[in-house]
Design a protein around this motif. Structure first.
Motif: not given
Length: 314
Positions: A124-148
């Motif tokens: 659900r979360v990664l479906g709206s993110e790009s590969l560049l965001a997953v491999l960049s510093a935005d990964r911490s933000r993405i993982m925080t949202e997944i944990r929430r």
């Protein structure tokens, strides 16, 4: 005797009942006491506690941080890239009663529930993110949202999720092969460019060396021609000076050089008239004819010795 046996049996039953009514709660545990399968109370304080013997059941739950490793799941990103996600989750049981009512007495039940929750949140979360965001510093933000999101769904099972992390993110095998081929093609292109640049530099160096060689040879040839001309000029001057001193001898010397050059091979044939100027010095080299430049001095005449005649015998 029978009374003693009865007393002994009663004492044994009392001891057994007392032993079964006591239980210990350790610092790493939290206990749910059930009576005939129904929850009675939750004990979080470590120490010695009492329960009804043969009636109450003690169910222990680990209060430490637990872990759950999700297997590799394929996730489609927002830019339609596919990734194989390998994640892990850290959680703890915060409400033993709710945990028992929703999951049961075994931890294996919550692991199966967490697997579906984590995978759903990842997609659900990664479906709206790009590969560049997953491999960049935005990964911490993405993982925080997944944990929430995972924690919000896990709370209804009496579980608090402390952390969710992506251990590894790989491309599918077919994408990996395509990327490897693309990388190989790119490396080959870079190699071709490097070789072309090297060939260009080599050609430039060779051209410079060839041009320098041509210049050096031309300068050397010019200097050699100048020196040769100066030498020939000096030779002509010397010949002219010699010719002015004795023209006849100079003519004779030049004719001798011509004879040597003409007859050196031994098979030279000349078709000339007998009175040709070329054989002038052959005709002049008769006995008694002096050669040009030479003075012939006659040898002195020495008289023959006279031998006296012998005396007559007496």
């Amino acid at each position: 005797m029978n009374r003693l046996m009865l007393l002994g049996g009663a004492a044994a039953i009392a001891l057994l009942a007392a032993a079964s009514s006591l239980f210990t709660v350790y610092q790493t545990e939290q206990v749910l006491v059930t009576r005939f399968g129904q929850p009675v109370r939750v004990i979080n304080d470590p120490g010695l506690h009492v329960k009804l013997p043969f009636v109450d059941t003690v169910i222990s739950f680990d209060r430490r941080l637990l872990d759950f490793d999700a297997g590799g799941e394929e996730v489609i990103l927002g830019d339609q890239r596919r990734l194989i996600m390998d994640s892990f989750t850290r959680f703890r049981i915060t409400d033993p009663l709710l945990f028992f009512q929703t999951v049961g007495a075994q931890e294996a039940g919550i692991r199966a529930r967490l697997s579906s929750i984590v995978v759903s949140s990842l997609r659900r979360v990664l479906g709206s993110e790009s590969l560049l965001a997953v491999l960049s510093a935005d990964r911490s933000r993405i993982m925080t949202e997944i944990r929430r999101q995972v924690n919000d769904e896990a709370l209804r099972f009496g579980v608090a999720v402390e952390d969710v992390r992506i251990r590894r993110a790989d491309l599918p095998e077919e994408n990996t092969q395509a990327i490897l081929q693309r990388m190989q093609s790119e490396r080959e292109r870079v190699a071709r460019e490097a070789r072309a640049e090297g060939a260009e530099v080599a050609a430039r160096v060779r051209a410079g060396a060839e041009r320098e060689r041509t210049v050096i040879l031309a300068e050397s040839q010019a200097q050699a021609d100048t020196l040769r001309g100066q030498g020939e000029q000096e030779a002509i001057r010397l010949f002219a000076d010699a010719f002015q001193r004795d023209p006849e001898f100079y003519s004779f010397y030049r004719s001798m050089q011509a004879y040597r050059a003409a007859f050196s091979e031994g098979e030279t044939r000349l078709v000339l008239t007998p009175d040709s100027e070329f054989f002038r010095y052959f005709r002049q080299s008769q006995p008694g004819t002096p050669l040009p430049g030479l003075t012939v001095t006659p040898a002195p005449v020495v008289p023959a010795p006279v031998t006296p005649a012998p005396a007559p015998a007496n």
